[in-house]
Design an enzyme around this catalytic site. Structure first.
Site, PDB file in Angstrom:
ATOM      1  N   LYS A  87       0.853  -1.186   0.000  1.00 13.67           N
ATOM      2  CA  LYS A  87       0.000   0.000   0.000  1.00 13.67           C
ATOM      3  C   LYS A  87       0.892   1.241   0.000  1.00 13.67           C
ATOM      4  O   LYS A  87       1.761   1.404   0.864  1.00 13.67           O
ATOM      5  CB  LYS A  87      -0.885  -0.031   1.243  1.00 13.67           C
ATOM      6  CG  LYS A  87      -2.127   0.799   1.145  1.00 13.67           C
ATOM      7  CD  LYS A  87      -2.977   0.503   2.370  1.00 13.67           C
ATOM      8  CE  LYS A  87      -4.202   1.360   2.444  1.00 13.67           C
ATOM      9  NZ  LYS A  87      -4.848   1.248   3.755  1.00 13.67           N
TER      10      LYS A  87
HETATM   11  C1  E4P Z   1      -7.990   1.815   4.271  1.00 16.00           C
HETATM   12  O1  E4P Z   1      -7.392   1.472   3.318  1.00 16.00           O
HETATM   13  C2  E4P Z   1      -7.882   3.177   4.857  1.00 16.00           C
HETATM   14  O2  E4P Z   1      -6.610   3.342   5.403  1.00 16.00           O
HETATM   15  C3  E4P Z   1      -8.959   3.365   5.885  1.00 16.00           C
HETATM   16  O3  E4P Z   1     -10.169   2.882   5.374  1.00 16.00           O
HETATM   17  C4  E4P Z   1      -9.088   4.780   6.376  1.00 16.00           C
HETATM   18  O4  E4P Z   1     -10.239   4.889   7.161  1.00 16.00           O
HETATM   19  P1  E4P Z   1     -10.527   6.121   8.135  1.00 16.00           P
HETATM   20  O5  E4P Z   1     -10.759   7.343   7.294  1.00 16.00           O
HETATM   21  O6  E4P Z   1     -11.752   5.721   8.891  1.00 16.00           O
HETATM   22  O7  E4P Z   1      -9.305   6.265   9.003  1.00 16.00           O
END
Ligand code: E4P
Length: 217
Positions: A87
């Site tokens: 990622k």
């Molecule tokens: C996933 O890939 C993201 O990092 C995550 O969904 C972010 O979510 P949040 O905005 O609730 O922190």
């Protein structure tokens, strides 16, 4: 639509795996910190455990911000298990890292996407997934699900194979609307996924069935 669990919590992952409803996992540095995972070795070990628990992709986020460091980190993360997807944030350095990792056969998930332009550049660089953040757009007064629909449509128009992974999902409505606009994947904590089961007519219908079932005994 695939469901990924947005957590680094092993118990929550096991619970979802046991329910048979989970196709993968996404994590980020904040979620890892929440689990008290510190240090390179512990992080790698934690990802290894998650990757072994799930029959699907596990997004592991790089902690660095320069291209060369991201590549080095990405190669290390990808070597943990075959189902690890690296990622990488949607920055200029990140886009370059995605491109180079793609050439090396490493799959990536481009994160922190907030507009269609970012999604297109990530796809062009060779990202396997793009992660537009719904909840965080809602937080600033926009409609995050509209962005999901726009990216799905644009990728369809140009026959782009990069998958749209809807992230930052906060509630049941986000999930249901993501299904409608054709997101490939929705990633969220277990609670909003399980809330899809809730309906008052299910509850009242079951109550009646259970009462009548007593009469049959
Ligand atoms: C996933 O890939 C993201 O990092 C995550 O969904 C972010 O979510 P949040 O905005 O609730 O922190």
């Amino acid at each position: 639509m695939k469901f990924f669990l947005d957590t680094a919590n092993l118990q929550q992952i096991q619970e979802a795996v046991d329910l048979g409803i989970i196709d993968g996992v996404t994590t980020n540095p904040s979620l890892m910190a929440k689990e008290g995972v510190h240090g390179l070795e512990a992080i790698q070990e934690h990802y290894k455990r998650i990757a072994m628990m799930i029959n699907g992709d596990v997004s592991a986020e790089v902690l660095s911000s320069e291209t060369d460091d991201m590549i080095e980190e990405g190669l290390r993360l990808a070597s943990i298990a075959q189902n690890i997807v690296v990622k990488i944030p949607c920055t200029k350095a990140g886009i370059k890292a995605i491109h180079i990792l793609k050439e090396k056969g490493i799959r990536t998930n481009c994160t922190l996407i907030f507009n269609v332009g970012q999604a297109m550049l990530a796809a062009k660089a060779g990202a396997t997934y793009v992660s537009p953040f719904i909840g965080r757009l809602d937080d600033i007064g926009q409609d995050g699900v509209v962005l999901i629909g726009d990216i799905v449509e644009i990728f369809k128009t140009y026959q782009i194979s990069t998958q749209v992974l809807a992230a930052s999902i906060r509630n049941q409505s986000h999930i249901q609307r993501c299904m409608k606009v054709g997101a490939d994947v929705a990633t969220c904590p277990l609670a909003p996924i399980l809330s899809l089961l809730n309906h008052p007519l299910t509850d009242s219908g079951l109550k009646t069935f259970m009462e009548d079932a007593q009469k049959l005994k």
